[in-house]
Enzyme design. Structure first.
Site, PDB file in Angstrom:
ATOM      1  N   GLU A  52       0.851  -1.187   0.000  1.00  0.00           N
ATOM      2  CA  GLU A  52       0.000   0.000   0.000  1.00  0.00           C
ATOM      3  C   GLU A  52       0.890   1.241   0.000  1.00  0.00           C
ATOM      4  O   GLU A  52       1.794   1.344   0.829  1.00  0.00           O
ATOM      5  CB  GLU A  52      -0.903   0.006   1.233  1.00  0.00           C
ATOM      6  CG  GLU A  52      -1.731   1.253   1.414  1.00  0.00           C
ATOM      7  CD  GLU A  52      -2.401   1.319   2.775  1.00  0.00           C
ATOM      8  OE1 GLU A  52      -2.566   2.433   3.308  1.00  0.00           O
ATOM      9  OE2 GLU A  52      -2.742   0.252   3.328  1.00  0.00           O
ATOM     10  N   ARG A  56       0.244  10.455   0.822  1.00  0.00           N
ATOM     11  CA  ARG A  56       0.728  11.490   1.739  1.00  0.00           C
ATOM     12  C   ARG A  56       1.877  12.289   1.141  1.00  0.00           C
ATOM     13  O   ARG A  56       2.400  13.194   1.792  1.00  0.00           O
ATOM     14  CB  ARG A  56       1.188  10.864   3.061  1.00  0.00           C
ATOM     15  CG  ARG A  56       0.080  10.212   3.864  1.00  0.00           C
ATOM     16  CD  ARG A  56       0.598   9.748   5.206  1.00  0.00           C
ATOM     17  NE  ARG A  56      -0.449   9.084   5.987  1.00  0.00           N
ATOM     18  CZ  ARG A  56      -0.279   8.600   7.211  1.00  0.00           C
ATOM     19  NH1 ARG A  56       0.910   8.724   7.798  1.00  0.00           N
ATOM     20  NH2 ARG A  56      -1.261   8.007   7.852  1.00  0.00           N
ATOM     21  N   LYS A 140     -10.228  -1.721   7.906  1.00  0.00           N
ATOM     22  CA  LYS A 140      -8.995  -1.331   8.575  1.00  0.00           C
ATOM     23  C   LYS A 140      -9.347  -0.886   9.988  1.00  0.00           C
ATOM     24  O   LYS A 140     -10.226  -0.045  10.173  1.00  0.00           O
ATOM     25  CB  LYS A 140      -8.341  -0.192   7.798  1.00  0.00           C
ATOM     26  CG  LYS A 140      -7.098   0.395   8.438  1.00  0.00           C
ATOM     27  CD  LYS A 140      -6.531   1.476   7.526  1.00  0.00           C
ATOM     28  CE  LYS A 140      -5.325   2.156   8.145  1.00  0.00           C
ATOM     29  NZ  LYS A 140      -4.723   3.136   7.214  1.00  0.00           N
TER      30      LYS A 140
END
Length: 221
Positions: A52, A56, A140
Site C-alpha cells: 500500500e 501522503r 482497517k
C-alpha cells in the site's frame, strides 16, 4: 444480476485475494517515484503479495502508476484516501485496492460505483455497523494500539462475527503476532519495513530483510 449477499461475498473475496494471502501488508510513504519499482521488487523478493502506498506525498500517485506497470506480480493499493477525487485518481493511476483511515458515505458510494476493492477505516462500533450496512465485511482497524489493541478486537468479535479486520497504527515487529493470532484479523499493516534512510540509500536488500523479518514475526502467531 448478483444479489446483495453475493456482492458482499465478492468484495470480501477480492480483498482476501489481494491482501489477505499474507499476514502483513507493507504500508509505504514514497517521496521519490524513482524508488517505487525497486522498492516493490524488494518486497516481492521478501514474499509479500501486496503493498500500500499512502497518498501522503506528491510522488504517491506516480509511484502507484510505476509499480502497477512494471511489477505486476505484486498488488499495489492506495492508502490514506480521504475523498472520491483521490479515490478516482488512485484508480486512474492503477491502484488495485483502496484503503482509507476512516470512511464516509461518499467513499462508500465511490467503492460501490466502481467495484474497486475498498478497505474502509473503522474504530467505533457505529463505524463497524456502517461498514456492514454498506456491504463491507473487511475493514482497517485504526488506530489499533491506541484504541485497545488485541483486547479490543476480542471484544468486537462477538458483536460483529462477520467482520474481519486489518489492524493498523502502532504495530511493530514485537507486537504484530498478538494481533495476527486473533481470529477476526485477516492481515495486518507493517509500516516499518522501508525506513526513510534505507529508501534514501537504495538499500533494497535491507528492505527485503526487514520485510522477511516482519513476515516471520507475524507468522509467530
Amino acid at each position: 444480476m448478483p444479489d446483495k449477499t453475493d456482492r458482499v461475498a465478492e468484495r470480501a473475496a477480492a480483498l482476501d485475494r489481494l491482501i489477505g494471502r499474507a499476514p502483513i501488508v507493507p504500508v509505504l510513504a514514497v517521496d521519490d517515484p524513482e524508488a517505487a519499482v525497486p522498492l516493490a521488487r524488494a518486497l516481492v523478493a521478501a514474499g509479500v503479495p501486496a503493498l500500500e502506498i499512502m497518498l501522503r506525498t506528491a510522488a504517491a500517485l506516480e509511484a502507484i502508476r510505476r509499480v502497477a506497470t512494471a511489477v505486476p506480480e505484486i498488488a499495489v493499493g492506495a492508502g490514506t484516501v480521504l475523498n472520491p477525487a483521490q479515490f478516482a485518481a488512485a484508480q486512474i493511476h492503477g491502484a488495485q485496492f483502496i484503503v482509507s483511515p476512516g470512511a464516509t458515505p461518499a467513499l462508500y458510494a465511490a467503492a460501490i460505483d466502481t467495484g474497486l476493492p475498498f478497505l474502509p477505516g473503522v474504530v467505533t462500533p457505529g463505524e463497524i455497523m456502517a461498514a456492514l450496512d454498506h456491504g463491507f465485511t473487511r475493514a482497517k482497524f485504526f488506530p489499533a494500539v491506541t484504541i485497545g489493541g488485541p483486547a479490543a478486537l476480542q471484544m468486537l468479535a462477538g458483536a460483529y462475527p462477520a467482520m474481519r479486520f486489518c489492524p493498523s497504527g502502532g504495530l511493530t515487529a514485537a507486537n504484530i503476532a498478538s494481533f495476527v493470532r486473533e481470529p477476526n484479523v485477516f492481515t495486518a499493516v507493517a509500516d516499518w519495513v522501508a525506513p526513510k534512510e534505507m529508501l534514501a540509500a537504495g538499500d533494497w536488500a535491507g528492505i527485503t530483510a526487514l520485510t522477511k523479518a516482519a513476515l516471520q514475526a507475524a507468522k509467530g502467531a
